[in-house]
Design an enzyme around this catalytic site. Structure first.
Site: not given
Length: 327
Positions: A200-202, A206
């Protein structure tokens, strides 16, 4: 950011392409890794760094005999070492597994592995923004999507997230269409991979763009692809917490990575201008991931709970369901 631009104090000359290597014994390497909270990236008076990020990282290179070494006095680093945060079981293996899948999708070419240093797993990856020339190792310039879109995150780091009024996938895709439209399919494959592995941290820092010497601009290889939402009840100062399922950049308007469906991925890609090709990219990526999971799991020694997490997610997407938490 990591790249070819170097800012120096007044009166200081450019660093040499080849500087010096300071070989490290195993105990010295362990000391450097343990000291990262106080010396991020292993920075010191003799070591230059240009790499951002929250996770602890150590920038090194290797001697001709393969021994790890500090790159000093202007020598470019060629490897990134990320020691595992021990609150997250098998996190290093999980990242290695994700990049194995990325390689199957043609999103990375550089090598990565997990090594053990004094009982702590460490994820090791070659730097793709380096190239060997006749005069030695040269830096390749890259910029992340925030930089490329002119979004300053220095005073408000939350702007790298769409929820923080940062870029959306559509914004990134529009820019990529101007620079290198043939890479739009790779971007959609990367988004699909992130959904499968629960990353979920894209966010917009990134995803990056490379500026090779030939003057073209390309989508950079995949990096920081990790199964963030696999983890639950993480110890924090305010008690155990699950990793957030809100994506750094939403997919077809969907915020939770657990609620994304095949149709959402297809519609997202179609909104970039991929049209009917969007569904083909999503389906072929999912099938390739499904067929590669067992081999990648064996190679990286992925634990069974993680394997089940990934397998269930790709099966749900191929069945047309939302991906689900699955456990």
């Amino acid at each position: 950011f990591a790249g070819a631009v170097v800012i120096l104090p007044v009166g200081e000359s450019l660093p040499k392409v080849e500087g010096d290597l300071e070989p490290l014994e195993l105990d010295e390497l362990d000391t450097l890794l343990r000291g990262l909270p106080n010396r991020p990236f292993g920075a010191g008076q003799r070591v230059r760094v240009s790499l951002p990020g929250v996770q602890e990282k150590l920038l090194l290179t290797k001697c001709a005999d393969g021994q790890w070494a500090l790159p000093t006095n202007g020598t470019p680093s060629t490897y990134i070492l990320k020691p595992q945060d021990m609150r997250f079981d098998s996190y290093a293996i999980g990242e290695a597994f994700c990049l194995e899948l990325a390689a199957k999708l043609g999103l990375v070419e550089h090598d990565c592995e997990v090594i053990d240093i004094a009982g702590r797993p460490v994820f090791v990856t070659e730097r793709y923004d380096r190239v060997r020339t006749e005069s030695g190792i040269a830096r390749l310039h890259q910029e992340d999507a925030c930089q490329a879109l002119g979004i300053d995150t220095s005073t408000n780091p939350f702007r790298k997230y769409q929820a923080g009024k940062g870029p959306s996938l559509v914004d990134v895709a529009k820019l990529l269409e101007e620079l290198q439209p043939s890479d739009l399919e790779s971007l959609l494959a990367l988004v699909t991979l992130n959904v499968v592995v629960g990353n979920a941290d894209c966010h917009a820092k990134n995803i990056s763009f490379m500026h090779p010497p030939n003057g073209t601009i390309n989508l950079a290889p995949a990096y920081d692809v990790t199964p963030t939402t696999f983890y639950k009840a993480i110890p924090t100062e305010t008690g155990p917490k699950d990793m957030t399922d809100e994506m750094g950049m939403f997919i077809n308007g969907v915020k939770s990575i657990h609620r994304v469906t095949f149709d959402d991925l297809n519609n997202e890609g179609a909104s970039w201008g991929l049209g009917e090709e969007s569904a083909h990219v999503v389906e072929s990526s999912l099938l390739l991931i499904r067929d590669s999971i067992a081999e990648a799991a064996t190679k990286t020694k992925l634990p069974e709970p993680m394997l089940a997490f990934f397998t269930n997610r790709v099966s749900n997407l191929l069945s047309g369901n939302h991906v689900g938490r699955t456990f």
